[in-house]
Design a protein around this motif. Structure first.
Motif, short mmCIF file in Angstrom:
data_model
loop_
_atom_site.label_atom_id
_atom_site.label_comp_id
_atom_site.label_asym_id
_atom_site.label_seq_id
_atom_site.Cartn_x
_atom_site.Cartn_y
_atom_site.Cartn_z
N ARG A 3 0.84 -1.20 0.00
CA ARG A 3 0.00 0.00 0.00
C ARG A 3 0.88 1.24 0.00
NH1 ARG A 3 -4.63 -2.43 3.96
NH2 ARG A 3 -6.07 -2.96 2.32
N ASP A 25 -10.69 -0.64 -4.92
CA ASP A 25 -12.13 -0.84 -4.93
C ASP A 25 -12.52 -2.17 -4.27
OD1 ASP A 25 -14.77 -0.56 -5.46
OD2 ASP A 25 -14.66 -1.11 -7.56
N SER A 26 -12.27 -2.27 -2.98
CA SER A 26 -12.68 -3.48 -2.26
C SER A 26 -13.12 -3.08 -0.86
CB SER A 26 -11.52 -4.46 -2.16
OG SER A 26 -10.64 -4.06 -1.13
N PRO A 27 -13.95 -3.91 -0.21
CA PRO A 27 -14.42 -3.56 1.13
C PRO A 27 -13.27 -3.34 2.12
CG PRO A 27 -15.61 -5.45 0.27
CD PRO A 27 -14.51 -5.17 -0.69
N ALA A 28 -12.20 -4.13 1.99
CA ALA A 28 -11.09 -3.98 2.94
C ALA A 28 -10.34 -2.67 2.67
CB ALA A 28 -10.14 -5.16 2.81
N ASP A 29 -10.20 -2.34 1.40
CA ASP A 29 -9.42 -1.16 1.04
C ASP A 29 -10.12 0.14 1.40
OD1 ASP A 29 -7.23 -2.46 0.22
OD2 ASP A 29 -7.62 -2.31 -1.92
N ARG A 97 -20.11 1.96 -3.46
CA ARG A 97 -18.79 2.02 -2.81
C ARG A 97 -17.79 2.75 -3.70
NH1 ARG A 97 -17.65 -3.29 -1.93
NH2 ARG A 97 -16.67 -3.47 -3.93
N ASP B 51 -21.16 -5.54 4.71
CA ASP B 51 -20.15 -6.46 4.18
C ASP B 51 -19.89 -7.59 5.18
OD1 ASP B 51 -19.77 -5.09 1.86
OD2 ASP B 51 -18.16 -3.84 2.67
N ARG B 54 -14.98 -8.33 9.16
CA ARG B 54 -13.56 -8.48 8.90
C ARG B 54 -12.96 -9.53 9.84
NH1 ARG B 54 -9.53 -5.64 6.52
NH2 ARG B 54 -7.56 -5.56 7.62
N ASP B 64 -4.66 -9.13 2.12
CA ASP B 64 -4.61 -7.68 1.86
C ASP B 64 -3.57 -7.37 0.78
OD1 ASP B 64 -6.50 -7.07 3.68
OD2 ASP B 64 -5.16 -6.33 5.24
N VAL B 89 -14.09 -9.15 -5.89
CA VAL B 89 -14.65 -9.02 -4.53
C VAL B 89 -15.15 -10.37 -4.04
CG1 VAL B 89 -16.60 -8.04 -3.23
CG2 VAL B 89 -15.22 -6.56 -4.68
N GLU B 92 -12.17 -12.48 -3.06
CA GLU B 92 -11.56 -11.99 -1.81
C GLU B 92 -12.44 -12.34 -0.60
OE1 GLU B 92 -10.71 -7.81 -1.83
OE2 GLU B 92 -10.02 -7.86 0.24
N HIS B 93 -13.75 -12.15 -0.76
CA HIS B 93 -14.67 -12.47 0.34
C HIS B 93 -14.57 -13.93 0.74
CE1 HIS B 93 -17.81 -9.01 0.48
NE2 HIS B 93 -16.60 -8.65 0.84
N ARG B 96 -11.44 -14.57 2.62
CA ARG B 96 -11.51 -14.02 3.99
C ARG B 96 -12.39 -14.89 4.89
NH1 ARG B 96 -8.74 -9.48 4.47
NH2 ARG B 96 -8.44 -8.22 2.61
#
Lengths: 243, 180
Positions: A3, A25-29, A97, B51, B54, B64, B89, B92-93, B96
């Motif tokens: 990052r 463009d992601s929920p974590a980012d 988002r 979402d 986490r 990440d 997404v 990634e989901h 996770r």
């Protein structure tokens, strides 16, 4: 690729905010990016605000530095659901988002540009320009910094759909209107030399009538309208050197 | 009520909604800075509340790093449209979620009383298998990034699409094993 640092992110936001949005463009980012972009825009806008407040001096420097970030943040955030709905109504599928991220990137870009333009504003303020001219100069400089921020939001909108111009015009008009009225609610930023320094002034009229009066006054055409002298946390200072 | 009080009330209401969002984000395990920024930017961060929570598992930081790098590569205009944001997404989901389940099993295996149970060995083996699968998918994500680089130079998108399909299938398999 790790990052980016805050400095790299600032430079990326200035050069290509759309790439920043696509790369994060992601929920974590979004959780990682939001505080950083808010910080960049906040620091930039606060620096610009301090310069604006320096026209009057004293507490006005602090008040304007506190209020300018709010002026930069609130309008796009308030308009976000309406902008999303407007584009969806025109059959353009844009994720909420991504639109939110683009708004934050746009605000950060506007904040950096505002801080870069601060010396441009400081120069005329330091040579004691007329109050009305200084207000117009402030509004113009803010517009100049804000427009590239708006293009950052526009770049997040995918192609396709129909009657795109209606959604684009509606979104732009809404943000402009909210920016103008939020600015009017949060004034004074420059602070009139004949009034007390205050955090917030009572609301009189609207932004359009205010700018019209200021434009006429800068040309020497004074009407009967008189600004309220006092306001929240107001304190009388010696009139500014320009008066 | 005068106009100044109304302005302050509106700002207060904005902050109040921000405090609510920040509290909910903090409860979901988001970073302090993220929760704090919700005080101002809650309209942007509201979708995070819906979402997947986490999970901080053993692979969290690698997930990440891998996905930030992949998104960086896909941001290049020459690679536009090869992989949709939704596909990324979803992948990634799923990773996770798998990472979260491994973390949960790790917590169970750390308990002295449960470790003595005969089923613990079986659980430990299953955990190892799931971790291997996650590791393998993460290696696949790294390879995918290399292939995206090749697309930028050679323009052949088929291997990337094939790799993406393979990764999606492997992640689905991890989920199915877990649900079985």
């Amino acid at each position: 690729m790790s990052r980016p640092s805050l400095l790299t992110l600032t430079s990326q936001v200035l050069r290509d905010p759309h790439a920043v949005v696509l790369a994060h463009d992601s929920p974590a980012d979004i959780g990682w990016l939001a505080p950083r972009l808010l910080g960049i825009s906040g620091v930039g806008a606060a620096l610009f605000g301090a310069v604006v407040g320096s026209y009057r001096g004293g507490e006005q420097v602090l008040y304007a530095a506190l209020k300018l970030p709010i002026l930069l943040w609130l309008p796009p955030l308030l308009a976000l659901p309406a902008i999303h709905a407007a584009w969806r109504a025109c059959d353009v599928e844009v994720s909420y988002r991504r639109l939110g991220l683009a708004s934050l990137a746009g605000m950060a870009r506007a904040g950096v540009l505002a801080s870069a333009l601060a010396p441009v504003l400081w120069l005329p303020y330091s040579v004691a320009v007329d109050y009305h001219f200084s207000v117009l100069l402030f509004a113009g400089t803010l517009g100049l910094a804000g427009l590239p921020g708006l293009t950052a939001i526009a770049s997040a909108i995918p192609s396709g759909g129909h009657r795109r111009w209606a959604a684009a015009l509606g979104s732009l008009g809404l943000v402009a209107l909210l920016l103008a009225q939020t600015g009017w609610l949060l004034r004074p930023f420059v602070a009139r030399p004949t009034t007390a320094v205050a955090l917030l002034r009572p609301v009189e009229g609207d932004i359009l009538s205010g700018l019209g009066t200021t434009a006429a006054s800068s040309l020497g055409l004074y009407g009967e309208w008189e600004a309220d002298r006092d306001g929240l946390l107001s304190r009388d200072l010696a009139p500014a050197a320009t008066e | 009520m005068n106009a100044t009080a109304a302005t302050l009330l509106l700002l207060g209401a904005w902050l109040l909604l921000g405090v609510g969002t920040a509290a909910m984000l903090a409860r979901r395990g988001e970073h302090f800075a993220t929760s704090l920024s919700a005080l101002i930017a809650w309209p942007v961060l509201l979708p995070m509340l819906t979402d997947t929570p986490r999970h901080i598992g053993p692979f969290a930081s690698r997930i990440d790093t891998c996905f930030t790098a992949l998104r960086g590569a896909l941001a290049d205009p020459s690679t536009a449209g090869i992989v949709t944001p939704e596909e990324l997404v979803a992948l990634e989901h799923a990773l996770r979620r798998a990472d979260g389940r491994i973390a949960m099993v790790d917590r169970l295996l750390a308990e002295e009383a449960l470790r003595a149970d005969p089923l613990a060995t079986q659980l430990d083996r299953a955990r190892g298998h799931a971790a291997d699968e996650v590791e393998s998918v993460l290696r696949g994500v790294v390879k995918l990034r290399v292939q995206v680089g090749l697309v930028a130079l050679a323009g052949d998108t088929v291997p990337v699409r094939d790799r993406m399909r393979e990764l999606a299938a492997r992640v689905r398999a991890i989920e199915e094993i877990s649900l079985a």
